[in-house]
Design a protein around this motif. Structure first.
Motif, PDB file in Angstrom:
ATOM      1  N   LEU A 263       0.739  -1.044  -0.078  1.00  0.00           N
ATOM      2  CA  LEU A 263      -0.042   0.019   0.037  1.00  0.00           C
ATOM      3  C   LEU A 263       0.859   1.250  -0.098  1.00  0.00           C
ATOM      4  CD1 LEU A 263      -2.834  -0.534   2.735  1.00  0.00           C
ATOM      5  CD2 LEU A 263      -2.997  -0.901   0.179  1.00  0.00           C
ATOM      6  N   LYS A 264       0.532   2.243  -0.750  1.00  0.00           N
ATOM      7  CA  LYS A 264       1.256   3.488  -1.031  1.00  0.00           C
ATOM      8  C   LYS A 264       0.227   4.331  -0.939  1.00  0.00           C
ATOM      9  CE  LYS A 264       5.627   1.232  -2.642  1.00  0.00           C
ATOM     10  NZ  LYS A 264       6.303   1.461  -1.418  1.00  0.00           N
ATOM     11  N   PRO A 265      -0.172   5.230  -0.242  1.00  0.00           N
ATOM     12  CA  PRO A 265      -1.028   6.219  -0.288  1.00  0.00           C
ATOM     13  C   PRO A 265      -0.001   7.526  -0.747  1.00  0.00           C
ATOM     14  CG  PRO A 265      -1.348   5.383   1.891  1.00  0.00           C
ATOM     15  CD  PRO A 265      -0.355   4.651   1.218  1.00  0.00           C
ATOM     16  N   MET A 266      -0.891   8.308  -1.606  1.00  0.00           N
ATOM     17  CA  MET A 266      -0.065   9.531  -2.174  1.00  0.00           C
ATOM     18  C   MET A 266      -1.264  10.576  -2.317  1.00  0.00           C
ATOM     19  SD  MET A 266       2.421   9.899  -5.418  1.00  0.00           S
ATOM     20  CE  MET A 266       3.702   8.667  -4.586  1.00  0.00           C
ATOM     21  N   GLY A 267      -1.021  11.672  -1.609  1.00  0.00           N
ATOM     22  CA  GLY A 267      -2.148  12.853  -1.547  1.00  0.00           C
ATOM     23  C   GLY A 267      -3.585  11.938  -1.646  1.00  0.00           C
ATOM     24  N   PRO A 268      -4.412  12.172  -2.461  1.00  0.00           N
ATOM     25  CA  PRO A 268      -5.930  11.632  -2.538  1.00  0.00           C
ATOM     26  C   PRO A 268      -6.166  10.341  -2.750  1.00  0.00           C
ATOM     27  CG  PRO A 268      -5.598  13.379  -4.209  1.00  0.00           C
ATOM     28  CD  PRO A 268      -4.484  13.207  -3.516  1.00  0.00           C
TER      29      PRO A 268
END
Length: 344
Positions: A263-268
């Motif tokens: 998992l790699k959240p980035m901004g929205p």
């Protein structure tokens, strides 16, 4: 926007760093219009008929399959195998590229070759009558180049110059609700033996998916909090849950079966960046989340489903069936611990 000739569109495409979907949104054009601007310049219009297209794509060998809606993109690497054609619905059934296709929406199709510094990008791109993307196939270094040349040659349509007139985009349907059918919905819901019976039931009662969830209520459909979505992804990864994650549009649904590893959240964006599976989800587009329980002959099919502000389905996530390697009890515990919505 009359100055947006094919030549001008080609120029804008060379100048921008935006993805085609985003550039089309900025210009107020269908994405397919951007593709057609390159007819004769690396783009060939081809036959979109699934009976011809999918077998030709299968011969390409390993490729990347991409399906998207406004809020979510799924990308799977693999080969199109076990194709089943049909007038109303078709499918490919494979552990990696697993899709359900609805032929009436496969209206415009093209092969696209784009020269970049690293070489040539090659893809098949399919759009609906409004010019919105239905499905894309991106070749990889391992793809069969002879099969690619054959696809271009055999599927090319006679007219390679006339620009298409795209239809208007259908307005969002929103939640279709029939409160007077609530008891009928609940009584027939609990008697279902297959999840596919749900669409037939809601159509007959003049409702749609989201409308039925709002009417049925708990325990059949329970509203969750918006932050249930990132929590779901995090817990699937942490617990190694085997899931079936469905992303689609009116013409195509693509399914990932297995775990989430990176998992790699980035901004929205909430992203899964696995070796042969990528997911890109706009978390800020999620307006409603539902925990849904449908009975089947194999036991309950429990899903988490997200909708955008227009009531359009963004994704569905089910626990994988035990006979496929899933953990039904673990999945049930996971989803029941997700944060509840204010109205739940």
């Amino acid at each position: 926007m009359n100055d947006l000739t094919p030549a001008r569109l080609r120029e804008l495409k060379r100048e921008t760093k935006s993805r085609p979907y985003d550039l089309a949104q900025e210009l107020g054009l269908p994405e397919a219009a951007l593709v057609e601007a390159d007819l004769g310049f690396g783009v060939i219009r081809i036959d979109p008929a699934l009976s011809r297209l999918i077998p030709a794509v299968q011969r390409l060998g390993e490729v990347m399959a991409l399906t998207r809606n406004r809020s979510c993109v799924i990308e799977k690497i693999g080969t199109y195998n076990d194709f089943h054609d049909g007038d109303h619905a078709a499918m490919t059934v494979d552990p990696e590229i697993d899709m359900r296709m609805f032929p009436r929406h496969w209206v415009h199709a093209y092969v696209v070759e784009t020269v970049i510094a690293e070489g040539t990008r090659r893809s098949v791109q399919v759009f609906d009558a409004a010019g919105d993307a239905i499905h894309k196939v991106h070749l990889r270094d391992t793809s069969d180049q002879a099969a690619w040349e054959a696809l271009k040659r055999e599927l090319a349509l006679p007219d390679q110059t006339t620009l298409s007139e795209f239809a208007g985009r259908a307005a969002p349907e929103g939640a279709r609700i029939a409160e007077d059918k609530a008891e009928t919905l609940r009584s027939e819901w609990v008697r279902m033996t297959d999840t596919h019976q749900f669409n037939t039931l809601t159509r007959r009662l003049k409702m749609n998916r989201l409308g039925a969830y709002r009417v049925a209520g708990a325990p059949l459909a329970r509203q969750l909090a918006i932050d249930a979505v990132p929590t779901l992804l995090e817990r699937v990864q942490a617990e190694g849950q085997q899931v079936m994650f469905f992303v689609g549009n009116a013409g195509c649904i693509e399914i990932h079966s297995g775990p989430f590893q990176n998992l790699k959240p980035m901004g929205p964006w909430l992203n899964v960046m696995d070796a042969r599976f990528n997911l890109h989800l706009r978390g800020d587009h999620v307006a409603e989340v539902w925990l849904v329980d449908k009975p089947t002959k194999r036991g309950p099919a429990i899903s988490v489903e997200a909708f955008d502000e227009n009531g359009d389905l963004i994704f569905q996530c089910f626990g994988m069936r035990p006979e496929k390697g899933g953990d039904a009890e673990g999945w049930k515990r996971l989803v029941e611990a997700l944060p509840a919505g204010d109205d739940a």
